[in-house]
Design an enzyme around this catalytic site. Structure first.
Site, PDB file in Angstrom:
ATOM      1  N   ASP A 174      40.160  37.229  40.634  1.00  0.00           N
ATOM      2  CA  ASP A 174      39.328  38.783  41.094  1.00  0.00           C
ATOM      3  C   ASP A 174      38.347  38.670  41.848  1.00  0.00           C
ATOM      4  O   ASP A 174      37.755  37.611  41.750  1.00  0.00           O
ATOM      5  CB  ASP A 174      38.984  39.424  39.743  1.00  0.00           C
ATOM      6  CG  ASP A 174      40.026  39.608  38.718  1.00  0.00           C
ATOM      7  OD1 ASP A 174      41.072  39.562  39.238  1.00  0.00           O
ATOM      8  OD2 ASP A 174      39.568  39.725  37.448  1.00  0.00           O
ATOM      9  N   ALA A 175      38.159  39.535  42.803  1.00  0.00           N
ATOM     10  CA  ALA A 175      36.937  39.562  43.629  1.00  0.00           C
ATOM     11  C   ALA A 175      35.532  39.397  43.015  1.00  0.00           C
ATOM     12  O   ALA A 175      34.810  38.579  43.465  1.00  0.00           O
ATOM     13  CB  ALA A 175      36.834  40.949  44.461  1.00  0.00           C
TER      14      ALA A 175
END
Length: 235
Positions: A70-71
């Site tokens: 995930d970012a």
């Protein structure tokens, strides 16, 4: 006529090269910074792939992602250096032959000092985008957890996902009543705080004749205070 101007990558060549944790002929393992998407999305925001040209280290093409984070998640990220390496990594990741370890600092505490989260997870589309929820109609998802330390209203967890569902750790922790700190999707947004989820380590059995590759990433700066409050560094 000149083509469109290419923007500068979000990290300089020196910055991304300084985040290399392991390098051999097949793979690179890098320490992904929190808050940066791994690849281009609909928003066209800066992303990690824009930095990969600086990671060729003499090869004719840049490396490519073998999996994703995930970012907002920091830590260990594996890249394949050429197509043959990527297909090998693809088999490893899909066959559950790798062991991934995450650290999280969560609000509250899980029901026991160690255990398994195994609720099925379903990806759902909403007006504002998509998210993941616990559902009997979902896919099998298994996360083993262990408490490593406790602090005021928070717990430091080691988590080992046995499946690779999107947002698996975040949804499992939230469903157990202990959302990851600053998880704006499944917990509570906390101004000035970043998500306290870190890809701590990976074990990659790349060769049948050599020991597996074991790589760890140090915890990111934004998690240090919470980790210390839970006893990190005391041992």
């Amino acid at each position: 006529m000149a083509g469109p101007l290419r923007r500068a990558p979000p990290l300089t060549a020196e910055q991304i090269q300084a985040r290399v944790l392991h390098r051999d002929g097949l793979i690179l393992v890098i320490d992904k910074p929190a808050g940066l998407a791994v690849h281009a999305g609909p928003s066209k925001a800066p992303n990690l792939e824009e930095c990969f040209d600086a990671l060729r280290f003499g090869l004719p093409r840049p490396p490519a992602l073998a999996h994703r984070l995930d970012a907002d998640t920091s830590g260990v990220l594996v890249l394949g250096r050429h197509p043959k390496a990527l297909s090998k990594l693809g088999r490893l990741f899909s066959g559950r032959d790798t062991e991934k370890t995450y650290w999280a600092v969560v609000r509250g505490a899980p029901p026991a000092d160690k255990g398994v989260f195994d609720q099925k997870l379903l990806k759902v589309n909403t007006r504002s985008g998509w998210s993941v929820k616990v559902s009997d109609k979902g896919q099998t998802a298994v996360t083993r957890y262990k408490v490593l330390g406790r602090g005021p209203h928070m717990t430091w967890l080691e988590l080992k996902p046995e499946t690779g569902r999107t947002h698996q750790i975040r949804v499992h922790c939230a469903a157990a009543g202990c959302p990851v700190i600053a998880d704006r999707l499944y917990g509570t947004a906390e101004p000035g705080q970043q998500l306290h989820l870190h890809s701590r380590g990976i074990v990659l059995p790349l060769s049948k004749t050599k020991p597996p590759i074991v790589v760890e990433a140090p915890p990111p700066p934004h998690m240090i205070a919470a980790l210390k409050a839970c006893g990190y560094g005391d041992k």
